[in-house]
Scaffold this active site. Structure first.
Site, PDB file in Angstrom:
ATOM      1  N   GLU A  75      37.192   9.015  37.789  1.00 35.11           N
ATOM      2  CA  GLU A  75      37.051   9.689  36.499  1.00 35.11           C
ATOM      3  C   GLU A  75      38.366  10.326  36.062  1.00 35.11           C
ATOM      4  OE1 GLU A  75      35.020  10.078  39.030  1.00 35.11           O
ATOM      5  OE2 GLU A  75      33.120   9.226  38.343  1.00 35.11           O
ATOM      6  N   GLY A 289      46.030   5.866  46.285  1.00 40.68           N
ATOM      7  CA  GLY A 289      46.688   5.832  44.985  1.00 40.68           C
ATOM      8  C   GLY A 289      47.624   4.670  44.735  1.00 40.68           C
TER       9      GLY A 289
END
Length: 413
Positions: A75, A289
């Site tokens: 999100e 990431g």
């Protein structure tokens, strides 16, 4: 004088439930936070932010401030394009982004535009929420996806904040919630690589030395067994084949590590920065990431979270944006609407397989037929481009229509 209308039984019942929730959340918050800290789920030094205690100064006290609130890494990453857009349009407007998880903190803190404040979101208990909102005094609260916490909403509303719920999906949008002209999930992949990522991409491409290559991304516990069996079969046909294996949760890397050791598979871990050799068969990514960057070095991306019952798929837009031939399993949950939209643009844009056998056959075809591989790569990239075109601008314009324009004069004063 007209007598005041008595509250309906339903209204009284709703307030009673809310008061019960309010009391329960106040009582449970200290124990919940302690448990999370003991489990290593909270930041070792920034956990007081979860109690609404700020670790940064509020810019321009008394001025308007926009608060973007997300849950986790997915999100938060979807919020970033809109945050960047907001900063470009209103460079003097203070912007605050909150998420709740350590993984989102580790990745997002380095991707925010200059001046954007990052904090861990407060627990949804009255004391933490009131302290947080009392300090930051947001003029506009944008709640991402399903983060509709009662104490947060009630406290923000009573203190004069404008609240908008920003849903990623176009389906099942409740009445009164903003209807967007696009899906923010399609904007996640629409981010250009920075200089450091370009260097990483070049380094990996040199290490992989034009070997045949495929990637299994966001693999959940148990799915690695499917992936490794398929890889074993493929290596019989393509002895130099390399698999980039990216577990969804880094804590699962230990089990995969032990499985690879047991099977005597030659592998390296991303975190060790060990150089890939000609005998390396699996490159396991135990870092966070880097998925977007890794999609740029592989021609084929198999998206996990989709090969075992009970799973519900993952966003395929990052792989499509990078120009991968995209493959997913049968269990994709609400991401199915994304597959349908891509198929409507081009049936080759994403391949959904029924299970392990069909996955093996699909990968054999992609690795063995350059024209088929190229056609699927182009189809995926083109479908993403069409769906994502202007989505952030359309989303922000719609938010502006509801909550920004009427404050513009104040913000620019």
């Amino acid at each position: 004088m007209r007598p005041a209308r008595a509250a309906s039984p339903a209204s009284r019942g709703g307030w009673a439930l809310y008061e019960l929730y309010r009391a329960a959340s106040r009582a449970a918050a200290p124990g919940v936070l302690l448990w999370r800290r003991l489990q290593g789920l909270e930041h070792p030094t920034r956990w007081p932010e979860r109690l609404g205690r700020p670790s940064a100064a509020r810019p321009r006290p008394g001025s308007p401030l926009v608060w973007f609130h997300a849950v986790s890494l997915g999100e938060g990453m979807a919020a970033l394009p809109v945050v960047r857009h907001c900063v470009r349009l209103h460079p003097d407007l203070p912007v605050l982004l909150t998420t709740t998880t350590l993984s989102s903190f580790e990745v997002i803190k380095d991707l925010l535009p200059d001046g954007v404040i990052y904090q861990f979101a407060p627990l949804d208990c009255p004391n933490a929420i009131d302290s947080f909102i009392g300090y930051w005094k947001p003029s506009l609260v944008l709640l991402l996806e399903s983060e509709l916490w009662p104490n947060l909403i009630m406290s923000a509303a009573t203190k004069g904040s404008t609240i908008q719920a920003v849903r990623f999906q176009l389906l099942h949008t409740p009445p009164g919630i903003i209807h967007f002209a696009g899906d923010l999930k399609y904007a996640v992949g629409d981010v250009h690589a920075g200089e450091n990522q370009v260097n990483e991409i070049n380094d990996l491409q040199q290490q992989f030395s034009n070997r045949p290559l495929w990637m299994a991304a966001s693999i959940h516990r148990g799915e690695e067994e499917v992936i490794l069996r398929v890889h074993d079969e493929l290596v019989k046909m393509y002895p130099a084949l390399l698999l980039i294996l990216v577990p969804r949760h880094p804590e699962d890397c230990k089990n995969i590590f032990l499985a690879l050791k047991k099977e005597k598979v030659n592998f390296v871990l991303r975190s060790t920065r060990e150089v890939v050799s000609s005998t390396t068969r699996v490159y396991m990514v135990d870092t966070l990431g880097e998925l977007r960057m890794l999609y740029r070095v592989t021609p084929v991306a198999v998206i996990g979270g989709s090969f075992l019952p009970g799973l519900a798929g993952h966003n395929i837009s990052e792989a499509a944006a990078a120009g991968c031939a995209v493959v997913t399993g049968p269990h994709v949950g609400h991401f199915y609407h994304m597959l349908v939209e891509m198929w409507q643009i081009n049936p080759l844009a994403v391949k959904q397989v029924s299970g392990e056998f069909e996955l093996l056959q699909t990968l054999k075809e992609l690795l063995g037929d350059a024209s088929t591989l190229g056609a699927r790569q182009r189809a995926a990239k083109n479908a993403f481009s069409i769906m994502s075109d202007g989505v952030v601008n359309r989303v922000w314009n719609l938010v502006s229509r509801f909550a920004i324009d009427f404050q513009t004069d104040t913000w620019n004063s």
